[in-house]
Design a protein around this motif. Sequence first.
Motif, PDB file in Angstrom:
ATOM      1  N   ASP A 112       0.826  -1.213   0.000  1.00  0.00           N
ATOM      2  CA  ASP A 112       0.000   0.000   0.000  1.00  0.00           C
ATOM      3  C   ASP A 112       0.858   1.259   0.000  1.00  0.00           C
ATOM      4  OD1 ASP A 112      -2.699   1.231   0.209  1.00  0.00           O
ATOM      5  OD2 ASP A 112      -1.896   1.985   2.107  1.00  0.00           O
ATOM      6  N   MET A 115       1.912   1.955  -3.458  1.00  0.00           N
ATOM      7  CA  MET A 115       0.803   2.468  -4.249  1.00  0.00           C
ATOM      8  C   MET A 115       0.477   3.916  -3.891  1.00  0.00           C
ATOM      9  SD  MET A 115       0.303   0.246  -6.432  1.00  0.00           S
ATOM     10  CE  MET A 115      -1.054   1.129  -7.219  1.00  0.00           C
ATOM     11  N   LYS A 116       0.747   4.311  -2.664  1.00  0.00           N
ATOM     12  CA  LYS A 116       0.569   5.725  -2.308  1.00  0.00           C
ATOM     13  C   LYS A 116       1.509   6.591  -3.146  1.00  0.00           C
ATOM     14  CE  LYS A 116      -1.045   5.108   2.459  1.00  0.00           C
ATOM     15  NZ  LYS A 116      -0.687   5.220   3.896  1.00  0.00           N
ATOM     16  N   ASN A 119       0.213   6.797  -6.638  1.00  0.00           N
ATOM     17  CA  ASN A 119      -0.899   7.741  -6.749  1.00  0.00           C
ATOM     18  C   ASN A 119      -0.428   9.195  -6.703  1.00  0.00           C
ATOM     19  OD1 ASN A 119      -3.331   6.155  -7.086  1.00  0.00           O
ATOM     20  ND2 ASN A 119      -2.937   5.355  -5.034  1.00  0.00           N
ATOM     21  N   ARG A 129      -1.500   4.506 -15.847  1.00  0.00           N
ATOM     22  CA  ARG A 129      -2.406   3.482 -15.318  1.00  0.00           C
ATOM     23  C   ARG A 129      -1.823   2.069 -15.388  1.00  0.00           C
ATOM     24  NH1 ARG A 129      -6.988   5.629 -14.080  1.00  0.00           N
ATOM     25  NH2 ARG A 129      -7.653   7.584 -15.016  1.00  0.00           N
ATOM     26  N   GLU A 143      -2.400  -8.723  -3.557  1.00  0.00           N
ATOM     27  CA  GLU A 143      -2.880  -7.400  -3.135  1.00  0.00           C
ATOM     28  C   GLU A 143      -3.058  -6.452  -4.316  1.00  0.00           C
ATOM     29  OE1 GLU A 143      -0.358  -5.817  -0.019  1.00  0.00           O
ATOM     30  OE2 GLU A 143      -0.286  -7.789   0.943  1.00  0.00           O
ATOM     31  N   SER A 144      -2.270  -6.646  -5.366  1.00  0.00           N
ATOM     32  CA  SER A 144      -2.370  -5.757  -6.526  1.00  0.00           C
ATOM     33  C   SER A 144      -3.755  -5.838  -7.166  1.00  0.00           C
ATOM     34  CB  SER A 144      -1.286  -6.086  -7.558  1.00  0.00           C
ATOM     35  OG  SER A 144      -1.550  -7.313  -8.217  1.00  0.00           O
ATOM     36  N   GLU A 146      -6.487  -5.727  -5.799  1.00  0.00           N
ATOM     37  CA  GLU A 146      -7.458  -4.872  -5.100  1.00  0.00           C
ATOM     38  C   GLU A 146      -7.478  -3.454  -5.677  1.00  0.00           C
ATOM     39  OE1 GLU A 146      -6.442  -4.974  -0.973  1.00  0.00           O
ATOM     40  OE2 GLU A 146      -6.458  -7.176  -0.887  1.00  0.00           O
ATOM     41  N   TYR A 147      -6.481  -3.092  -6.479  1.00  0.00           N
ATOM     42  CA  TYR A 147      -6.392  -1.748  -7.059  1.00  0.00           C
ATOM     43  C   TYR A 147      -6.988  -1.781  -8.463  1.00  0.00           C
ATOM     44  CZ  TYR A 147      -3.372  -0.854  -3.086  1.00  0.00           C
ATOM     45  OH  TYR A 147      -2.879  -0.722  -1.807  1.00  0.00           O
ATOM     46  N   LYS A 148      -8.303  -1.637  -8.518  1.00  0.00           N
ATOM     47  CA  LYS A 148      -9.054  -1.857  -9.753  1.00  0.00           C
ATOM     48  C   LYS A 148      -8.780  -0.798 -10.824  1.00  0.00           C
ATOM     49  CE  LYS A 148     -11.147  -5.361  -7.858  1.00  0.00           C
ATOM     50  NZ  LYS A 148     -10.791  -6.742  -8.230  1.00  0.00           N
ATOM     51  N   ASP A 149      -8.297   0.374 -10.420  1.00  0.00           N
ATOM     52  CA  ASP A 149      -8.071   1.438 -11.407  1.00  0.00           C
ATOM     53  C   ASP A 149      -6.644   1.433 -11.940  1.00  0.00           C
ATOM     54  OD1 ASP A 149      -7.187   2.130  -8.902  1.00  0.00           O
ATOM     55  OD2 ASP A 149      -7.623   4.268  -9.125  1.00  0.00           O
ATOM     56  N   TRP A 150      -5.897   0.355 -11.689  1.00  0.00           N
ATOM     57  CA  TRP A 150      -4.556   0.178 -12.242  1.00  0.00           C
ATOM     58  C   TRP A 150      -4.512  -1.132 -13.025  1.00  0.00           C
ATOM     59  CZ3 TRP A 150      -0.492   3.626 -11.724  1.00  0.00           C
ATOM     60  CH2 TRP A 150      -0.661   4.656 -10.781  1.00  0.00           C
TER      61      TRP A 150
END
Length: 206
Positions: A112, A115-116, A119, A129, A143-144, A146-150
């Motif tokens: 996470d 990913m911060k 972002n 993206r 875990e990746s 879970e990040y639907k917009d990537w």
Amino acid sequence: MRPTVGVKGKLMTHYNANHRRWWRAQALRYLTRFPSEYLCNLLNQERHRAFGEEAAKLVLKTLSTEWPLARESNPMEELVWSGYGPWMPQPLLSIHVRQGDKAREMEVVSFDEYMKLANVLRRRFPHVRNVWLSTEMQNVVDESKEYKDWNFYYSDVPRQVGTIRMTEYMALLGDKQAFDTAFVNLVMAADCDFFVGVLGSTWSYG
């Protein structure tokens, strides 16, 4: 773009690892200056597996009802368009997540946190993206999702479940697979437009 190093929101301009970063960068350039046929084949296989279906869909969108007939190329194609390399979804962000036994040497951070940073990058470049994700940890790949917009792409190899020493993990892969996977991931990352990693990982010195 100017290479930069950011740590917890602060821009780092001088620190004691600079000389090591320079040396590793030179070594990497030496290793990859004349890609061998073996390395090129490995890269082509990985690109095809990761991006092939997406590239094929784009090609089909540009076709009419039938495949075009073979023809001679024109001067524009030969002079200007011939220098393009293999297709990849761009812009492409490389994220290298090092966890596992690296906790013996540095503070390990969660996916996470990476990913911060991704972002933060996206706020400046909203069109980013696509991510080339390199990691030895299966939990990071899980875990990746879970990040639907990537859009995440990564090599198809067995990964660690739980924490074991890197030498044990490499032994499970076998020397050849371990080296091939690491080198392919490194060259793929070098072809990306952006990079997110941690300074404690040797990978980041490249």
